[in-house]
Design a protein around this motif. Structure first.
Motif, PDB file in Angstrom:
ATOM      1  N   THR A  59      37.902 -98.286 -29.502  1.00  0.00           N
ATOM      2  CA  THR A  59      37.738 -97.145 -28.598  1.00  0.00           C
ATOM      3  C   THR A  59      36.539 -97.363 -27.682  1.00  0.00           C
ATOM      4  OG1 THR A  59      38.665 -95.621 -30.235  1.00  0.00           O
ATOM      5  CG2 THR A  59      37.395 -94.657 -28.436  1.00  0.00           C
ATOM      6  N   GLN A 102      36.829 -93.661 -23.196  1.00  0.00           N
ATOM      7  CA  GLN A 102      37.888 -93.006 -23.953  1.00  0.00           C
ATOM      8  C   GLN A 102      37.333 -91.975 -24.930  1.00  0.00           C
ATOM      9  OE1 GLN A 102      39.662 -96.521 -25.673  1.00  0.00           O
ATOM     10  NE2 GLN A 102      41.275 -96.614 -24.112  1.00  0.00           N
ATOM     11  N   ASP A 160      42.476 -86.319 -17.358  1.00  0.00           N
ATOM     12  CA  ASP A 160      41.217 -86.676 -16.697  1.00  0.00           C
ATOM     13  C   ASP A 160      40.630 -85.486 -15.950  1.00  0.00           C
ATOM     14  OD1 ASP A 160      41.281 -89.272 -17.608  1.00  0.00           O
ATOM     15  OD2 ASP A 160      42.405 -90.010 -15.889  1.00  0.00           O
ATOM     16  N   SER A 192      37.356 -92.937 -15.919  1.00  0.00           N
ATOM     17  CA  SER A 192      38.683 -92.821 -16.499  1.00  0.00           C
ATOM     18  C   SER A 192      39.735 -92.630 -15.410  1.00  0.00           C
ATOM     19  CB  SER A 192      38.730 -91.645 -17.483  1.00  0.00           C
ATOM     20  OG  SER A 192      40.011 -91.507 -18.053  1.00  0.00           O
TER      21      SER A 192
END
Length: 315
Positions: free
Chosen positions: A71, A75, A222, A292
């Motif tokens: 990860t 994230q 997002d 992101s």
């Protein structure tokens, strides 16, 4: 786009009452509908054979107590910002308190609501995650249900809540603007043509702006992260820590933490920690959210603004 515009127009009409008492019945209905919706989604996730997009090659859903080793920072922080977004509605609390007959009793309802939402959100999120797993989880979680009928039934009960939440935030935002414009005038608390015309105009402007933003931004998860980082950091964390320090200073003076003894020191440390958490979300959190979005575009997972393509949770 036509459907979203219709929903915006409907929400505008529900926003017209200038006091929260006019929204109380809608709030009760939305609370009941939300409970039914999430309960059904939880049951359906548990009883169906496989979640949506189940692939024998991927295997059955897997869940983790801690984040996977691969990860990334983006994230992980994005996921936490999505969770925190659920709890930043407390920015509406000052507006609620202002209309109470006994504002000092608000802590009772606040305590009950906070306990209830923590229990419900935690249980629902955890149970659905266990049955859907890392491989098939979507946002919103209704899209993870494999059975089309299950998804439609559970999501249909969420529609009243979606309308109410839009109405609530529009009303709070409009009140903020309206009160600043007409503070100290008869238009603030009386039924005048100028007052109502201005109120309707402010609401109309907010809903048009909200509709444009909703259609122009072609990503959901997002977007929640960005909102959580930019606005949730202040409204959900910084604001309340600063408010505690400000009110304690007003009641007990500059060294309020000493006058309150051990409790004063503990509360001061707790609220300073809350402020620092908010600043972390505002700085690195905003960076992670924007990064992101960049990665989503690079991977081709984002559509275009004002697209006529299907953007439903089944698309």
């Amino acid at each position: 786009m036509a459907f979203s515009f219709t929903m915006a127009a409907l929400s505008f009409l529900f926003s017209l009452p200038r006091t929260f008492s006019g929204l109380s019945k809608l709030a009760t209905l939305s609370a009941i509908a939300t409970f039914i919706s999430v309960l059904l989604a939880t049951v359906f996730a548990a009883v169906e054979d496989h979640p949506r997009n189940w692939d024998p090659k991927k295997g059955n859903p897997t869940f983790l107590l801690f984040p996977a080793s691969d990860t990334t920072f983006v994230q992980g922080l994005g996921a936490f910002l999505n969770i925190s977004f659920t709890f930043i509605g407390q920015i509406t609390l000052p507006s609620f308190i202002a209309e109470m007959k006994e504002p000092k009793d608000f802590w009772k309802s606040l305590t009950a609501v906070t306990i209830a939402e923590i229990i419900v959100f935690t249980l629902v999120g955890a149970i659905i995650y266990v049955y859907v797993g890392n491989e098939y989880m979507t946002a919103p979680a209704f899209g993870s249900l494999g059975d089309e009928l299950y998804m439609k039934i559970s999501f249909s009960f969420m529609v009243p809540t979606l309308i109410f939440l839009g109405v609530l935030y529009a009303s709070v935002s409009a009140r903020f603007i309206f009160f600043r414009i007409f503070e100290g005038t008869r238009h603030k608390g009386n039924h005048t043509v100028m007052g109502w015309a201005s109120w309707c105009g402010i609401l109309m402007g907010l809903w048009v702006l909200a509709w444009i933003i909703a259609e122009a931004i072609p990503f959901f998860t997002d977007l929640l992260s960005i909102i959580g980082a930019v606005f949730g950091s202040f409204f959900g964390f910084i604001f309340w820590g600063v408010a505690y320090i400000y009110m304690s200073y007003a009641d007990y003076g500059p060294v309020f933490y000493k006058k309150q003894g051990l409790r004063g020191w503990v509360e001061l440390v707790l609220n300073v920690t809350v402020i620092l958490i908010g600043l972390f979300f505002l700085g690195p959190g905003t960076y992670a959210s924007v990064e992101s979005v960049v990665q989503s575009y690079q991977e081709g997972g984002v559509g275009t603004a004002f697209t006529c393509a299907n953007n439903g949770i089944r698309s």
